[in-house]
Motif scaffolding. Structure first.
Motif, short mmCIF file in Angstrom:
data_model
loop_
_atom_site.label_atom_id
_atom_site.label_comp_id
_atom_site.label_asym_id
_atom_site.label_seq_id
_atom_site.Cartn_x
_atom_site.Cartn_y
_atom_site.Cartn_z
N ASP A 119 0.82 -1.13 0.07
CA ASP A 119 0.14 -0.10 -0.06
C ASP A 119 0.77 1.09 -0.02
O ASP A 119 0.24 2.29 -0.26
CB ASP A 119 -1.02 0.08 1.18
CG ASP A 119 -0.22 0.12 2.41
OD1 ASP A 119 0.68 -0.59 2.64
OD2 ASP A 119 -0.39 1.00 3.30
N VAL A 120 2.20 1.15 0.26
CA VAL A 120 2.95 2.28 0.53
C VAL A 120 2.95 3.22 -0.73
O VAL A 120 2.77 4.45 -0.65
CB VAL A 120 4.42 2.08 0.80
CG1 VAL A 120 5.33 3.18 0.85
CG2 VAL A 120 4.30 1.19 2.23
N PRO A 121 3.15 2.56 -2.05
CA PRO A 121 3.22 3.66 -3.06
C PRO A 121 1.82 4.28 -3.31
O PRO A 121 1.78 5.65 -3.87
CB PRO A 121 3.31 2.67 -4.26
CG PRO A 121 4.17 1.88 -3.82
CD PRO A 121 3.60 1.28 -2.60
N GLY A 122 0.75 3.87 -3.17
CA GLY A 122 -0.64 4.39 -2.98
C GLY A 122 -0.51 5.70 -1.90
O GLY A 122 -1.53 6.17 -2.34
N GLU A 123 -0.13 5.20 -0.87
CA GLU A 123 -0.52 6.44 -0.04
C GLU A 123 0.37 7.77 -0.46
O GLU A 123 -0.18 8.68 -0.39
CB GLU A 123 0.46 5.89 1.39
CG GLU A 123 -0.14 4.63 1.81
CD GLU A 123 -1.60 4.61 2.42
OE1 GLU A 123 -2.22 5.75 2.37
OE2 GLU A 123 -2.10 3.72 2.71
N VAL A 124 1.59 7.40 -0.89
CA VAL A 124 2.10 8.50 -1.62
C VAL A 124 1.40 9.29 -2.77
O VAL A 124 1.15 10.47 -2.98
CB VAL A 124 3.50 8.36 -2.22
CG1 VAL A 124 4.42 9.33 -2.64
CG2 VAL A 124 4.52 7.86 -0.84
N TYR A 127 -3.46 -9.09 1.72
CA TYR A 127 -4.25 -8.32 2.53
C TYR A 127 -5.21 -7.36 1.64
O TYR A 127 -4.85 -6.66 0.68
CB TYR A 127 -3.42 -7.38 3.62
CG TYR A 127 -2.78 -8.13 4.53
CD1 TYR A 127 -3.45 -8.49 5.82
CD2 TYR A 127 -1.57 -8.47 4.77
CE1 TYR A 127 -2.94 -8.99 6.70
CE2 TYR A 127 -0.94 -9.27 5.69
CZ TYR A 127 -1.75 -9.55 6.83
OH TYR A 127 -1.17 -10.39 7.64
N LEU A 128 -6.34 -7.37 2.04
CA LEU A 128 -7.43 -6.73 1.29
C LEU A 128 -7.05 -5.21 1.35
O LEU A 128 -7.13 -4.45 0.03
CB LEU A 128 -8.85 -6.73 2.02
CG LEU A 128 -10.01 -5.84 1.44
CD1 LEU A 128 -10.42 -6.80 0.26
CD2 LEU A 128 -11.09 -5.57 2.63
N SER A 129 -6.78 -4.44 2.31
CA SER A 129 -6.63 -3.13 2.20
C SER A 129 -5.03 -2.70 1.36
O SER A 129 -5.17 -1.75 0.73
CB SER A 129 -6.15 -2.72 3.81
OG SER A 129 -4.97 -3.35 4.23
N SER A 130 -4.29 -3.83 1.31
CA SER A 130 -3.15 -3.75 0.27
C SER A 130 -3.35 -3.57 -1.05
O SER A 130 -3.14 -2.54 -1.91
CB SER A 130 -2.16 -4.58 0.47
OG SER A 130 -1.48 -4.51 2.07
N LYS A 131 -4.43 -4.42 -1.56
CA LYS A 131 -4.82 -4.43 -2.83
C LYS A 131 -5.47 -3.38 -3.31
O LYS A 131 -5.68 -2.83 -4.41
CB LYS A 131 -5.55 -5.92 -3.02
CG LYS A 131 -5.01 -7.13 -2.69
CD LYS A 131 -3.62 -7.11 -3.10
CE LYS A 131 -2.87 -8.63 -2.97
NZ LYS A 131 -1.74 -8.86 -3.18
N VAL A 132 -6.28 -2.83 -2.24
CA VAL A 132 -7.19 -1.72 -2.54
C VAL A 132 -6.30 -0.46 -2.79
O VAL A 132 -6.76 0.23 -3.79
CB VAL A 132 -8.24 -1.38 -1.30
CG1 VAL A 132 -9.00 -0.08 -1.51
CG2 VAL A 132 -9.25 -2.43 -1.23
#
Length: 599
Positions: free
Chosen positions: A359-364, A415-420
């Protein structure tokens, strides 16, 4: 042995370089003067023998003693009033701003000076000073040297501290300075502790009363440049000040918390060092403060992110960095420290930097998207390279398992949240493609985005439970499923999302509005509770959302601070404090209650 103060007993001081914690008993039990993630010189928070600096009435906490405290308006300058049988006295504490610093210069060149100003309010109160410096997390006991001006110099290892007090002649003991003095109504005694490096600049000499007034003006000027027009303005502004106080001004990095190793469960071992900058926290903080952002701040913050990440290759983008972009934050244990209320181990460093968290790239990318209007119609240089690199990494790796946003230390899962958030990365990249030059490939990115969405809807949903669960194929509920509507992956009104919200609230929630991350979580995780507020607003239940919000904010301590979690039985704060994500959650939930359709 006397029990350590509750985590909620501490107030937070900051100069946007370092921070300190001061208890209701007048004891500063945590200060890392070099910078937030530096070594503590006062560490009683984690061991009774690791150093402190207490200034309080003699017999503090005894019969007839009562404490009131509050921050001076629009500041992180804390005023504590002690009412005793003999009179009342105020102690005002701050970490000094540079003389003349205003607005965005706050913290850029902080002098590393701790200020304490004692003021008699009524009667005559006998005060006790107890100065016990213990550098390097209590490993060092310094030599103490009396100074011609009545102060005391403490030196050990790389650290020099100078304690001075107006009108008092202090005497050095073997390993501490103790002194008693009386304060009558109208009398003012200023004190300061100045930090310096043995082989660097000497400690700065400041007039405590003048420096305190300058620090108040610096905080006031900073807040004058940031406005908030939504609901719950006092709560939002206080949380925004906490986030400012956790921002390392020299780089723009946001520390996740001031402390290390405050436990998720008293006596437990999930005690981690949160004094670093998580890219996830950076993103969520930018979202929380986007209405107040200005171009100078955003460009500097993104420059820090791009430099910290560097050129993106096959290795996962780390979830966290040191405050100046350091990557290797290898973890070790301080075996000499007992830990907060015997909660061991005490950790320095955080091995989560080695984890794959998709999820890290998506947070940025979420932060880039939110602030795109400030970043220009064409992205140049390192910003463009960062966005392209993050997008391509997600397109190539989204199908892999990872450790998830809760940074589990067992096996990797899907993990679901990571894929989202992988979906969000590609979705935002498609929207930003016209700013990224010839190497942008929005058609391919859109195909991958849609594949991720189909996979999440198919693999993340559990028909038997009737909810999205924490990971693919799992029956375990996880409050992180609430990010689906927050990330605009699915509307909260979608039947599947309505069902998920209802089941998560029923199975992971409490009557008081606290929400655990999962069924065995020891405490209510405040960020998740604020996510639930947002989801209820988006699901068309604003009144219930407002009621929940007001219950949750009631868990703040007396000066408006949140740690990470709240004990479900006692209501005590748990985990590192003050916690950026908890304050981010409050701001975002308040804004959602103001603007239900905000993106």
């Amino acid at each position: 042995m006397e029990q350590q103060p509750a985590i909620s007993d501490y107030g937070f001081l900051s100069d946007s370089r370092s921070g300190a914690l001061v208890g209701k008993n007048g004891s500063i039990d945590w200060w890392c003067p070099h910078r937030f993630d530096g070594a503590a010189v006062f560490g009683r928070l984690l061991d009774p023998s690791a150093g402190h600096f207490q200034v309080a009435p003699v017999g503090v906490g005894g019969p007839g003693h009562r404490v009131e405290r509050a921050y001076l308006p629009e500041t992180l300058v804390l005023r504590t009033v002690h009412h005793t049988p003999h009179g009342s006295v105020a102690v005002t504490d701050a970490l000094a701003a540079e003389m003349g610093a205003r607005a965005h210069a706050l913290g850029m060149n902080s002098p590393a000076v701790l200020i304490r100003v004692v003021e008699g309010l009524s009667g005559r109160v006998r005060m006790a000073l107890d100065f016990v410096p213990r550098p390097e997390y209590g490993l060092l006991t310094p030599y103490l040297h009396e100074q011609p001006d009545g102060g005391v110099l403490a030196g050990a290892g790389p650290v020099v501290l100078v304690l001075r007090a107006d009108g008092l002649t202090l005497r050095a003991g073997v390993d501490r300075v103790t002194h008693e003095f009386e304060v009558s109504a109208g009398q003012v005694v200023g004190m300061d502790v100045a930090f310096g490096a043995v082989y660097g600049d000497p400690p700065v000499r400041m007039d405590p009363v003048v420096a305190l007034a300058e620090t108040v003006r610096a905080w006031e000027a900073y807040r004058e440049t940031h406005e908030y027009s939504g609901r719950y303005p006092d709560l939002v502004r206080q949380s925004a000040r906490v986030l400012t106080g956790l921002t390392y001004a020299r780089s723009g990095a946001v520390a996740a918390a001031l402390t290390t190793s405050l436990p998720e469960r008293i006596g437990g071992d999930r005690n981690y060092d949160y004094r670093y900058s998580w890219l996830r926290d950076f993103s969520l903080t930018m979202r929380a403060l986007w209405v107040a952002a200005c171009p100078d701040e955003t460009s500097r913050l993104f420059a820090w992110v791009a430099r910290s990440i560097g050129r993106i290759g096959d290795e996962p983008v780390p979830v966290l960095f040191g405050l100046e972009g350091e990557r290797d934050l290898s973890e070790h244990h301080c075996h000499h420290l007992r830990g907060y209320r015997d909660s061991r181990p005490v950790r320095i460093g955080n091995d989560a930097w080695r984890q794959r968290q998709l999820d890290v790239p998506g947070e940025v990318m979420s932060a880039v998207w939110r602030l795109r209007d400030y970043l220009g119609t064409t992205f140049d240089g390192e910003l463009r390279e960062m966005v392209l690199g993050l997008t391509e990494q997600v397109a190539a790796t989204w199908h892999l398992p990872d450790r998830g946003m809760w940074e589990t230390r067992d096996e990797e899962r899907h993990y679901l949240s990571s894929k989202v958030i992988c979906w969000l990365t590609l979705d935002r990249a498609v929207g930003l493609a016209d700013r990224l030059g010839d190497r942008a490939d929005p058609r391919r990115w859109a195909r991958v985005r849609d594949e991720i969405r189909d996979t999440v809807l198919r693999e993340g949903w559990n028909d038997r439970i009737g909810a999205f669960t924490g990971s693919f194929g799992s029956a375990e509920l996880d409050a992180s499923a609430l990010i689906l509507p927050v990330a605009h992956f699915l509307p909260a009104t979608d039947p599947r999302m309505r069902s998920t919200i209802s089941i998560v609230e029923r199975e992971l929630g409490t009557d008081d509005g606290l929400l655990r991350r999962w069924s065995t979580d020891p405490g209510g995780f405040l960020l998740c509770s604020f996510w639930l507020v947002e989801c209820l607003v988006m699901a068309g239940e604003p009144q219930r959302a407002e009621e929940l919000f007001e219950r949750v904010v009631g868990y703040a301590n007396d000066v408006g601070l949140f740690s990470e979690q709240v004990d479900l039985r006692t209501g005590e704060h748990l985990g590192n404090t003050p916690q950026a994500l908890s304050h981010v959650g409050l701001i975002n939930a308040a804004w959602r209650l103001t603007k239900p359709d905000s993106y």
